[in-house]
Design a protein around this motif. Structure first.
Motif, short mmCIF file in Angstrom:
data_model
loop_
_atom_site.label_atom_id
_atom_site.label_comp_id
_atom_site.label_asym_id
_atom_site.label_seq_id
_atom_site.Cartn_x
_atom_site.Cartn_y
_atom_site.Cartn_z
N UNK A 1 0.83 -1.21 0.00
CA UNK A 1 0.00 0.00 0.00
C UNK A 1 0.86 1.25 0.00
N UNK A 2 1.93 1.21 0.77
CA UNK A 2 2.84 2.37 0.84
C UNK A 2 3.50 2.61 -0.52
N UNK A 3 3.91 1.54 -1.18
CA UNK A 3 4.54 1.67 -2.49
C UNK A 3 3.55 2.26 -3.50
N UNK A 4 2.30 1.80 -3.44
CA UNK A 4 1.28 2.35 -4.34
C UNK A 4 1.06 3.83 -4.12
N UNK B 1 11.77 -7.05 -4.59
CA UNK B 1 11.26 -6.14 -5.63
C UNK B 1 10.44 -5.01 -5.02
N UNK B 2 9.63 -5.33 -4.00
CA UNK B 2 8.83 -4.28 -3.36
C UNK B 2 9.73 -3.23 -2.72
N UNK B 3 10.77 -3.68 -2.03
CA UNK B 3 11.68 -2.72 -1.40
C UNK B 3 12.47 -1.94 -2.45
N UNK C 1 13.44 3.16 -5.26
CA UNK C 1 13.55 3.88 -6.53
C UNK C 1 12.54 5.01 -6.63
N UNK C 2 11.34 4.80 -6.11
CA UNK C 2 10.33 5.86 -6.11
C UNK C 2 10.79 7.04 -5.25
N UNK C 3 11.37 6.73 -4.10
CA UNK C 3 11.92 7.78 -3.25
C UNK C 3 13.00 8.56 -4.01
N UNK C 4 13.85 7.83 -4.76
CA UNK C 4 14.94 8.47 -5.49
C UNK C 4 14.43 9.39 -6.59
N UNK D 1 15.56 13.25 -6.79
CA UNK D 1 16.26 13.83 -7.93
C UNK D 1 15.46 14.96 -8.57
N UNK D 2 14.14 14.82 -8.63
CA UNK D 2 13.32 15.91 -9.18
C UNK D 2 13.50 17.19 -8.38
#
Length: 230
Positions: free
Chosen positions: A20-23, A189-191, A196-199, A203-204
């Motif tokens: 859920x957090x990843x989503x 993969x979830x981690x 990667x989403x945090x990154x 970077x943005x």
């Protein structure tokens, strides 16, 4: 004997909470990408657009296909583990900075996690090492990126496979890691997605010219068989 460091069960609830957090993280990333598009270099517009096409996949929480509860699968981890935290000195490795991810609250930093959170952090660091080297090598001739990138991908794949093989052999606590390779890959993969989403957001906000590294990392995860291909 300190309860704050005792191992605890990693249950299906913890898996679902992570999914859920990843989503939710994916939703924020795409919102930020849409608003930050003018700041993204033209050379990165194509991979960013490709990532947008798989938006629904990244935002969907996944039910694990190979899950089995881990009796002692959560404990205090490093929380911000990457190559910059590891020094080689006097023929040994020294690991630094156990305060966790500075952007998180103290409660979040103290939360018990699967050790695969730290593994994912190191794998993402290998990816950054490969691609930051690629960017540096082609700084004066960006047209060479396409020619040299296969070497960066090859190095990253070799280092990742070696690290994971040695990690599983050396870890020595089978009740803290998924026993089967498919379950191990699904959780890792979830981690990796979470990191990667945090990154991408980092970077943005700080180095838009580098956002291609985590974007390529996310796209690479989509080609793997464990989590997102089912």
């Amino acid at each position: 004997q300190d309860p704050a460091f005792e191992s605890e069960e990693f249950s299906l609830k913890h898996w679902n909470d992570l999914s859920t957090r990843v989503g939710a993280d994916a939703l924020k990333v795409f919102q930020n990408l849409e608003s930050a598009t003018p700041r993204v270099p033209a050379s990165l517009q194509k991979p960013v657009a490709e990532l947008a096409r798989v938006r629904k996949v990244l935002e969907s929480a996944r039910v694990p296909r190979h899950f089995g509860p881990l009796a002692k699968g959560r404990f205090r981890c490093h929380g911000d583990y990457h190559l910059g935290q590891v020094l080689w000195t006097n023929n040994d490795f020294v690991i630094l900075d156990f305060e966790g991810e500075p952007a998180l609250s103290m409660a979040e930093r103290r939360a018990k996690q699967s050790p695969l959170k730290d593994v994912a952090g190191m794998l993402r660091s290998f990816h950054y090492a490969a691609y930051s080297g690629l960017y540096k090598a082609t700084a004066e001739r960006p047209s060479d990126i396409e020619k040299i990138e296969p070497a960066a991908r090859f190095w990253y794949a070799c280092v990742t496979q070696t690290f994971l093989k040695e990690y599983r052999e050396a870890f020595g606590h089978p009740d803290k890691l998924p026993e089967s390779v498919p379950a191990f890959e699904e959780l890792l993969d979830l981690f990796l997605l979470e990191k990667a989403l945090y990154e991408v957001n980092y970077e943005l906000n700080n180095r838009p010219s580098w956002v291609g590294i985590p974007v390529q990392g996310l796209l690479g995860l989509l080609t793997q068989p464990a989590l997102l291909k089912g």
